[in-house]
Design a protein around this motif. Structure first.
Motif, PDB file in Angstrom:
ATOM      1  N   MET A  50       4.418  11.318   8.114  1.00 46.14           N
ATOM      2  CA  MET A  50       3.605  10.501   9.028  1.00 46.14           C
ATOM      3  C   MET A  50       2.121  10.813   8.866  1.00 46.14           C
ATOM      4  O   MET A  50       1.292   9.904   8.882  1.00 46.14           O
ATOM      5  CB  MET A  50       4.044  10.705  10.482  1.00 46.14           C
ATOM      6  CG  MET A  50       5.260   9.895  10.871  1.00 46.14           C
ATOM      7  SD  MET A  50       5.192   8.122  10.484  1.00 46.14           S
ATOM      8  CE  MET A  50       3.746   7.583  11.377  1.00 46.14           C
ATOM      9  N   GLU A  51       1.770  12.077   8.704  1.00 47.41           N
ATOM     10  CA  GLU A  51       0.370  12.438   8.464  1.00 47.41           C
ATOM     11  C   GLU A  51      -0.138  11.784   7.185  1.00 47.41           C
ATOM     12  O   GLU A  51      -1.262  11.268   7.142  1.00 47.41           O
ATOM     13  CB  GLU A  51       0.215  13.958   8.370  1.00 47.41           C
ATOM     14  CG  GLU A  51       0.354  14.679   9.689  1.00 47.41           C
ATOM     15  CD  GLU A  51       0.302  16.193   9.529  1.00 47.41           C
ATOM     16  OE1 GLU A  51      -0.119  16.687   8.449  1.00 47.41           O
ATOM     17  OE2 GLU A  51       0.693  16.888  10.476  1.00 47.41           O
ATOM     18  N   ASN A  52       0.685  11.806   6.143  1.00 50.02           N
ATOM     19  CA  ASN A  52       0.301  11.217   4.861  1.00 50.02           C
ATOM     20  C   ASN A  52       0.179   9.702   4.954  1.00 50.02           C
ATOM     21  O   ASN A  52      -0.738   9.108   4.378  1.00 50.02           O
ATOM     22  CB  ASN A  52       1.293  11.621   3.771  1.00 50.02           C
ATOM     23  CG  ASN A  52       1.289  13.121   3.518  1.00 50.02           C
ATOM     24  OD1 ASN A  52       0.347  13.824   3.871  1.00 50.02           O
ATOM     25  ND2 ASN A  52       2.366  13.625   2.927  1.00 50.02           N
ATOM     26  N   ILE A  53       1.101   9.069   5.683  1.00 53.34           N
ATOM     27  CA  ILE A  53       1.018   7.615   5.892  1.00 53.34           C
ATOM     28  C   ILE A  53      -0.280   7.274   6.613  1.00 53.34           C
ATOM     29  O   ILE A  53      -1.005   6.355   6.218  1.00 53.34           O
ATOM     30  CB  ILE A  53       2.243   7.096   6.671  1.00 53.34           C
ATOM     31  CG1 ILE A  53       3.495   7.120   5.790  1.00 53.34           C
ATOM     32  CG2 ILE A  53       1.994   5.679   7.200  1.00 53.34           C
ATOM     33  CD1 ILE A  53       4.788   6.806   6.532  1.00 53.34           C
ATOM     34  N   ASN A  54      -0.578   8.011   7.670  1.00 52.74           N
ATOM     35  CA  ASN A  54      -1.815   7.764   8.420  1.00 52.74           C
ATOM     36  C   ASN A  54      -3.050   7.975   7.549  1.00 52.74           C
ATOM     37  O   ASN A  54      -4.017   7.221   7.649  1.00 52.74           O
ATOM     38  CB  ASN A  54      -1.871   8.646   9.667  1.00 52.74           C
ATOM     39  CG  ASN A  54      -0.936   8.173  10.743  1.00 52.74           C
ATOM     40  OD1 ASN A  54      -0.612   6.996  10.848  1.00 52.74           O
ATOM     41  ND2 ASN A  54      -0.463   9.100  11.559  1.00 52.74           N
ATOM     42  N   ALA A  55      -3.035   9.004   6.696  1.00 51.57           N
ATOM     43  CA  ALA A  55      -4.171   9.258   5.801  1.00 51.57           C
ATOM     44  C   ALA A  55      -4.371   8.098   4.829  1.00 51.57           C
ATOM     45  O   ALA A  55      -5.503   7.654   4.596  1.00 51.57           O
ATOM     46  CB  ALA A  55      -3.961  10.568   5.044  1.00 51.57           C
ATOM     47  N   VAL A  56      -3.281   7.592   4.271  1.00 49.91           N
ATOM     48  CA  VAL A  56      -3.372   6.453   3.350  1.00 49.91           C
ATOM     49  C   VAL A  56      -3.893   5.219   4.090  1.00 49.91           C
ATOM     50  O   VAL A  56      -4.750   4.500   3.592  1.00 49.91           O
ATOM     51  CB  VAL A  56      -1.994   6.169   2.697  1.00 49.91           C
ATOM     52  CG1 VAL A  56      -1.971   4.826   1.996  1.00 49.91           C
ATOM     53  CG2 VAL A  56      -1.633   7.295   1.731  1.00 49.91           C
ATOM     54  N   MET A  57      -3.387   5.005   5.311  1.00 51.81           N
ATOM     55  CA  MET A  57      -3.821   3.845   6.087  1.00 51.81           C
ATOM     56  C   MET A  57      -5.301   3.921   6.449  1.00 51.81           C
ATOM     57  O   MET A  57      -5.990   2.895   6.475  1.00 51.81           O
ATOM     58  CB  MET A  57      -2.969   3.708   7.350  1.00 51.81           C
ATOM     59  CG  MET A  57      -1.537   3.285   7.069  1.00 51.81           C
ATOM     60  SD  MET A  57      -0.475   3.307   8.531  1.00 51.81           S
ATOM     61  CE  MET A  57      -1.219   2.010   9.517  1.00 51.81           C
ATOM     62  N   LYS A  58      -5.810   5.117   6.729  1.00 44.89           N
ATOM     63  CA  LYS A  58      -7.224   5.286   7.075  1.00 44.89           C
ATOM     64  C   LYS A  58      -8.146   4.842   5.944  1.00 44.89           C
ATOM     65  O   LYS A  58      -9.261   4.391   6.191  1.00 44.89           O
ATOM     66  CB  LYS A  58      -7.528   6.749   7.429  1.00 44.89           C
ATOM     67  CG  LYS A  58      -7.079   7.153   8.793  1.00 44.89           C
ATOM     68  CD  LYS A  58      -7.439   8.612   9.074  1.00 44.89           C
ATOM     69  CE  LYS A  58      -6.889   9.039  10.416  1.00 44.89           C
ATOM     70  NZ  LYS A  58      -7.151  10.462  10.690  1.00 44.89           N
ATOM     71  N   HIS A  59      -7.670   4.965   4.717  1.00 50.32           N
ATOM     72  CA  HIS A  59      -8.483   4.604   3.564  1.00 50.32           C
ATOM     73  C   HIS A  59      -8.319   3.154   3.131  1.00 50.32           C
ATOM     74  O   HIS A  59      -8.912   2.730   2.142  1.00 50.32           O
ATOM     75  CB  HIS A  59      -8.175   5.548   2.395  1.00 50.32           C
ATOM     76  CG  HIS A  59      -8.668   6.937   2.649  1.00 50.32           C
ATOM     77  ND1 HIS A  59      -7.879   7.906   3.235  1.00 50.32           N
ATOM     78  CD2 HIS A  59      -9.875   7.510   2.427  1.00 50.32           C
ATOM     79  CE1 HIS A  59      -8.579   9.014   3.349  1.00 50.32           C
ATOM     80  NE2 HIS A  59      -9.792   8.811   2.876  1.00 50.32           N
ATOM     81  N   ASP A  60      -7.528   2.398   3.856  1.00 50.14           N
ATOM     82  CA  ASP A  60      -7.334   0.985   3.547  1.00 50.14           C
ATOM     83  C   ASP A  60      -8.046   0.145   4.599  1.00 50.14           C
ATOM     84  O   ASP A  60      -7.809   0.316   5.805  1.00 50.14           O
ATOM     85  CB  ASP A  60      -5.839   0.648   3.530  1.00 50.14           C
ATOM     86  CG  ASP A  60      -5.581  -0.786   3.124  1.00 50.14           C
ATOM     87  OD1 ASP A  60      -5.468  -1.041   1.911  1.00 50.14           O
ATOM     88  OD2 ASP A  60      -5.519  -1.649   4.029  1.00 50.14           O
ATOM     89  N   ASP A  61      -8.923  -0.747   4.151  1.00 50.19           N
ATOM     90  CA  ASP A  61      -9.721  -1.551   5.083  1.00 50.19           C
ATOM     91  C   ASP A  61      -8.861  -2.335   6.065  1.00 50.19           C
ATOM     92  O   ASP A  61      -9.196  -2.443   7.238  1.00 50.19           O
ATOM     93  CB  ASP A  61     -10.631  -2.514   4.318  1.00 50.19           C
ATOM     94  CG  ASP A  61     -11.717  -1.787   3.553  1.00 50.19           C
ATOM     95  OD1 ASP A  61     -12.068  -0.659   3.948  1.00 50.19           O
ATOM     96  OD2 ASP A  61     -12.209  -2.343   2.546  1.00 50.19           O
ATOM     97  N   GLN A 114       1.557  10.109  -2.876  1.00 48.57           N
ATOM     98  CA  GLN A 114       0.685  10.764  -1.906  1.00 48.57           C
ATOM     99  C   GLN A 114       1.396  10.955  -0.562  1.00 48.57           C
ATOM    100  O   GLN A 114       1.003  11.814   0.222  1.00 48.57           O
ATOM    101  CB  GLN A 114      -0.583   9.939  -1.673  1.00 48.57           C
ATOM    102  CG  GLN A 114      -1.540   9.948  -2.838  1.00 48.57           C
ATOM    103  CD  GLN A 114      -2.720   9.053  -2.527  1.00 48.57           C
ATOM    104  OE1 GLN A 114      -2.623   7.842  -2.600  1.00 48.57           O
ATOM    105  NE2 GLN A 114      -3.828   9.680  -2.162  1.00 48.57           N
ATOM    106  N   ILE A 115       2.389  10.143  -0.298  1.00 46.88           N
ATOM    107  CA  ILE A 115       3.105  10.191   0.980  1.00 46.88           C
ATOM    108  C   ILE A 115       4.276  11.168   0.905  1.00 46.88           C
ATOM    109  O   ILE A 115       4.453  12.017   1.764  1.00 46.88           O
ATOM    110  CB  ILE A 115       3.563   8.783   1.398  1.00 46.88           C
ATOM    111  CG1 ILE A 115       2.327   7.908   1.630  1.00 46.88           C
ATOM    112  CG2 ILE A 115       4.459   8.836   2.628  1.00 46.88           C
ATOM    113  CD1 ILE A 115       2.608   6.436   1.743  1.00 46.88           C
ATOM    114  N   VAL A 171       0.841  -1.206   0.000  1.00 47.50           N
ATOM    115  CA  VAL A 171       0.000   0.000   0.000  1.00 47.50           C
ATOM    116  C   VAL A 171       0.873   1.252   0.000  1.00 47.50           C
ATOM    117  O   VAL A 171       0.589   2.215  -0.716  1.00 47.50           O
ATOM    118  CB  VAL A 171      -0.980  -0.019   1.197  1.00 47.50           C
ATOM    119  CG1 VAL A 171      -1.670   1.319   1.372  1.00 47.50           C
ATOM    120  CG2 VAL A 171      -2.004  -1.137   1.029  1.00 47.50           C
ATOM    121  N   MET A 172       1.933   1.253   0.801  1.00 43.65           N
ATOM    122  CA  MET A 172       2.818   2.411   0.839  1.00 43.65           C
ATOM    123  C   MET A 172       3.509   2.618  -0.508  1.00 43.65           C
ATOM    124  O   MET A 172       3.647   3.745  -0.985  1.00 43.65           O
ATOM    125  CB  MET A 172       3.860   2.268   1.954  1.00 43.65           C
ATOM    126  CG  MET A 172       3.278   2.251   3.365  1.00 43.65           C
ATOM    127  SD  MET A 172       2.327   3.713   3.798  1.00 43.65           S
ATOM    128  CE  MET A 172       0.673   3.024   3.940  1.00 43.65           C
TER     129      MET A 172
END
Length: 160
Positions: free
Chosen positions: A142-153, A129-130, A122-123
């Motif tokens: 880190m904010e971008n990583i967290n945002a990407v993770m929030k959108h992954d089930d 985006q990160i 995913v990363m």
């Protein structure tokens, strides 16, 4: 001799910066020996005693030596990514989808071993985006990583 003392002091101070919370603030023989003392020298000596004898680790696993693992760990320093060179290494690993720095990041973020390959994938897929620009800060990453993770089930459970 001065160089050895300075090196020990620097090592001890870096250890004391991260070793205060685990096991509680009164954990280990070093804290017992220097109880009531304050200041850098007392903290360094307590940390050295605890670190060299391993008694704080024993205390945490056995519930002795004034150690209590029931409390929540806190950290008020910089993120792993803010350390010199780590951000660049994570960027390189993320660009290819695997690597030691990316593995260290997953461990630091407490990603289960069963989800680490998925995290890496995913990363890698969301690299742009990160790392949005060349001079992106570690905090932004880190904010971008967290945002990407929030959108992954599968990864959203790791983001608060």
């Amino acid at each position: 001799m001065k160089k050895i003392i300075v090196a020990a002091a620097l090592l001890g101070s870096s250890m004391s910066a991260s070793a205060v919370a685990p096991g509680g603030p009164g954990c280990g023989w070093g804290n017992l020996l220097f109880e009531g003392s304050s200041g850098l020298p007392a903290h360094l000596l307590a940390t050295i005693v605890n670190g060299t004898s391993g008694n704080a680790t024993f205390g945490m696993t056995s519930g002795t030596n004034g150690c209590d693992t029931g409390g929540t760990l806190t950290y008020s320093g910089n993120s792993l990514l803010a350390m010199n060179g780590v951000l660049e290494e994570v960027a390189q690993d993320m660009a290819v989808g695997h690597g030691e720095a990316l593995t260290a990041l997953t461990v630091a973020m407490q990603i289960d071993a069963s989800d680490r390959d998925h995290f890496n994938s995913v990363m890698h897929e969301n690299f742009a985006q990160i790392f949005t620009r060349d001079d992106v800060s570690s905090g932004e990453v880190m904010e971008n990583i967290n945002a990407v993770m929030k959108h992954d089930d599968r990864l959203s459970r790791y983001v608060s």
